[in-house]
Motif scaffolding. Sequence first.
Motif, PDB file in Angstrom:
ATOM      1  N   LEU A 166      59.893  65.390  41.643  1.00 30.16           N
ATOM      2  CA  LEU A 166      60.155  66.064  40.185  1.00 30.16           C
ATOM      3  C   LEU A 166      59.674  67.337  40.085  1.00 30.16           C
ATOM      4  CD1 LEU A 166      59.398  62.927  37.698  1.00 30.16           C
ATOM      5  CD2 LEU A 166      61.720  63.540  38.722  1.00 30.16           C
ATOM      6  N   CYS A 167      60.238  68.195  39.369  1.00 26.85           N
ATOM      7  CA  CYS A 167      59.976  69.534  39.184  1.00 26.85           C
ATOM      8  C   CYS A 167      59.334  69.775  37.906  1.00 26.85           C
ATOM      9  CB  CYS A 167      60.934  70.456  39.597  1.00 26.85           C
ATOM     10  SG  CYS A 167      61.623  70.367  41.305  1.00 26.85           S
ATOM     11  N   LYS A 168      58.320  70.429  37.688  1.00 26.47           N
ATOM     12  CA  LYS A 168      57.844  70.898  36.388  1.00 26.47           C
ATOM     13  C   LYS A 168      58.505  72.295  35.921  1.00 26.47           C
ATOM     14  CE  LYS A 168      53.680  70.448  33.691  1.00 26.47           C
ATOM     15  NZ  LYS A 168      52.291  70.206  33.545  1.00 26.47           N
ATOM     16  N   ARG A 169      59.354  72.093  34.883  1.00 25.51           N
ATOM     17  CA  ARG A 169      60.119  73.329  34.443  1.00 25.51           C
ATOM     18  C   ARG A 169      59.203  74.356  33.967  1.00 25.51           C
ATOM     19  NH1 ARG A 169      65.418  72.692  33.543  1.00 25.51           N
ATOM     20  NH2 ARG A 169      65.441  74.101  31.818  1.00 25.51           N
TER      21      ARG A 169
ATOM     22  N   LYS B 182      58.340  70.306  30.953  1.00 27.15           N
ATOM     23  CA  LYS B 182      58.692  68.990  30.796  1.00 27.15           C
ATOM     24  C   LYS B 182      59.059  68.753  32.603  1.00 27.15           C
ATOM     25  CE  LYS B 182      58.202  68.020  26.803  1.00 27.15           C
ATOM     26  NZ  LYS B 182      57.050  67.119  26.386  1.00 27.15           N
ATOM     27  N   TRP B 183      59.130  67.440  33.132  1.00 30.17           N
ATOM     28  CA  TRP B 183      59.588  67.227  34.368  1.00 30.17           C
ATOM     29  C   TRP B 183      61.130  66.943  34.487  1.00 30.17           C
ATOM     30  CZ3 TRP B 183      56.210  67.803  38.299  1.00 30.17           C
ATOM     31  CH2 TRP B 183      54.828  67.705  37.918  1.00 30.17           C
ATOM     32  N   THR B 184      61.792  67.327  35.368  1.00 25.60           N
ATOM     33  CA  THR B 184      63.181  67.083  35.736  1.00 25.60           C
ATOM     34  C   THR B 184      63.443  66.762  37.304  1.00 25.60           C
ATOM     35  OG1 THR B 184      65.302  68.368  35.163  1.00 25.60           O
ATOM     36  CG2 THR B 184      63.698  69.721  36.138  1.00 25.60           C
ATOM     37  N   LEU B 185      64.616  66.606  37.668  1.00 25.52           N
ATOM     38  CA  LEU B 185      65.228  66.491  38.787  1.00 25.52           C
ATOM     39  C   LEU B 185      65.733  67.768  39.193  1.00 25.52           C
ATOM     40  CD1 LEU B 185      66.749  63.060  38.908  1.00 25.52           C
ATOM     41  CD2 LEU B 185      65.013  63.492  40.449  1.00 25.52           C
ATOM     42  N   PRO B 186      65.748  68.263  40.307  1.00 27.57           N
ATOM     43  CA  PRO B 186      66.208  69.462  40.776  1.00 27.57           C
ATOM     44  C   PRO B 186      67.908  69.424  40.301  1.00 27.57           C
ATOM     45  CG  PRO B 186      65.589  68.610  42.898  1.00 27.57           C
ATOM     46  CD  PRO B 186      65.306  67.640  41.679  1.00 27.57           C
TER      47      PRO B 186
ATOM     48  N   TRP C 171      57.434  58.944  31.994  1.00 27.27           N
ATOM     49  CA  TRP C 171      58.713  59.003  31.315  1.00 27.27           C
ATOM     50  C   TRP C 171      58.727  59.709  29.843  1.00 27.27           C
ATOM     51  CZ3 TRP C 171      62.631  57.192  33.742  1.00 27.27           C
ATOM     52  CH2 TRP C 171      62.344  56.141  34.982  1.00 27.27           C
ATOM     53  N   ASP C 172      57.632  59.759  29.221  1.00 28.86           N
ATOM     54  CA  ASP C 172      57.549  60.640  27.754  1.00 28.86           C
ATOM     55  C   ASP C 172      57.799  61.991  28.175  1.00 28.86           C
ATOM     56  OD1 ASP C 172      57.468  58.154  26.618  1.00 28.86           O
ATOM     57  OD2 ASP C 172      55.236  58.374  26.607  1.00 28.86           O
TER      58      ASP C 172
ATOM     59  N   ALA D 271      62.656  65.878  31.010  1.00 25.77           N
ATOM     60  CA  ALA D 271      63.239  67.025  30.292  1.00 25.77           C
ATOM     61  C   ALA D 271      64.610  66.482  29.587  1.00 25.77           C
ATOM     62  CB  ALA D 271      63.287  68.157  31.251  1.00 25.77           C
ATOM     63  N   PHE D 272      65.163  65.786  30.097  1.00 28.47           N
ATOM     64  CA  PHE D 272      66.578  65.367  29.723  1.00 28.47           C
ATOM     65  C   PHE D 272      66.884  63.873  29.990  1.00 28.47           C
ATOM     66  CE2 PHE D 272      66.564  69.815  31.866  1.00 28.47           C
ATOM     67  CZ  PHE D 272      66.749  70.507  30.442  1.00 28.47           C
ATOM     68  N   ARG D 273      67.746  63.601  29.199  1.00 26.91           N
ATOM     69  CA  ARG D 273      68.128  62.344  28.937  1.00 26.91           C
ATOM     70  C   ARG D 273      69.075  61.942  30.511  1.00 26.91           C
ATOM     71  NH1 ARG D 273      71.295  58.945  25.324  1.00 26.91           N
ATOM     72  NH2 ARG D 273      71.746  56.823  26.457  1.00 26.91           N
ATOM     73  N   THR D 274      69.867  62.665  30.881  1.00 29.56           N
ATOM     74  CA  THR D 274      70.594  62.377  31.949  1.00 29.56           C
ATOM     75  C   THR D 274      69.628  62.327  33.220  1.00 29.56           C
ATOM     76  OG1 THR D 274      70.494  64.954  32.487  1.00 29.56           O
ATOM     77  CG2 THR D 274      72.733  64.086  31.762  1.00 29.56           C
ATOM     78  N   VAL D 275      68.280  62.803  33.337  1.00 25.36           N
ATOM     79  CA  VAL D 275      67.420  62.600  34.384  1.00 25.36           C
ATOM     80  C   VAL D 275      66.613  61.410  34.447  1.00 25.36           C
ATOM     81  CG1 VAL D 275      65.341  63.765  35.301  1.00 25.36           C
ATOM     82  CG2 VAL D 275      66.970  65.031  34.510  1.00 25.36           C
ATOM     83  N   LYS D 276      66.404  61.040  33.067  1.00 26.41           N
ATOM     84  CA  LYS D 276      65.701  59.576  32.934  1.00 26.41           C
ATOM     85  C   LYS D 276      66.987  58.496  33.310  1.00 26.41           C
ATOM     86  CE  LYS D 276      63.485  56.723  29.435  1.00 26.41           C
ATOM     87  NZ  LYS D 276      64.576  55.581  29.723  1.00 26.41           N
TER      88      LYS D 276
END
Length: 181
Positions: free
Chosen positions: A59-62, A70-74, A149-150, A153-158
């Motif tokens: 995961l990447c911290k934006r 927040k954390w996201t996938l690339p 999980w909290d 960054a985005f619902r799509t990533v979760k």
Amino acid sequence: MQRSPIKHCKQCGTAVVYRLPDDGDTKERAVCPHCNTVHYENPLNVVGTVPHWGDKVLLCKRNIEPRWGKWTLPAGFMELGETTTEGAARETEEEAGAQFEMEDLLTLLNVARVGQVHLFYRARLLSDTFNPGSETIEARLFSEDEIPWDEIAFRTVKETLDRYFADRRSGHFTIHQVNID
Ligand SMILES: [Zn+2]
């Protein structure tokens, strides 16, 4: 990430008006009152990866808005002239500085509310050292029980992470289509 409406004609620069075009089209479009050009707006594609290493994912911290910190996938918007896999690989190189091998599609997510389609591919990491770019504060590996999980960054990533770990537990990866409200 909702796009702002078109304001000016791309042909002549005149302020457009939103109305039904004269050709029987049933949707309001940005129409130029000067040169009559109709400007069509269509969904954009966002492409990314689930980079994995053993039982962990990257995961990447934006370091950018929206959702700074927040954390996201690339992932990011596709560029003209590239395929979905090329775009997903480019974003993974740019945001994580990872070395990896692209694998199959995992999720296709419709985000109709903002006119986007997101595609995430699995990617097998070839190294656990990363060299993230300026859009990323930190890139690190998380096992399923370490995922913040909290702080995603985005619902799509979760949704994509949910599908990834569920498939991983079942031992069988497939393609998931998800509609995000
Ligand atoms: Zn015009």
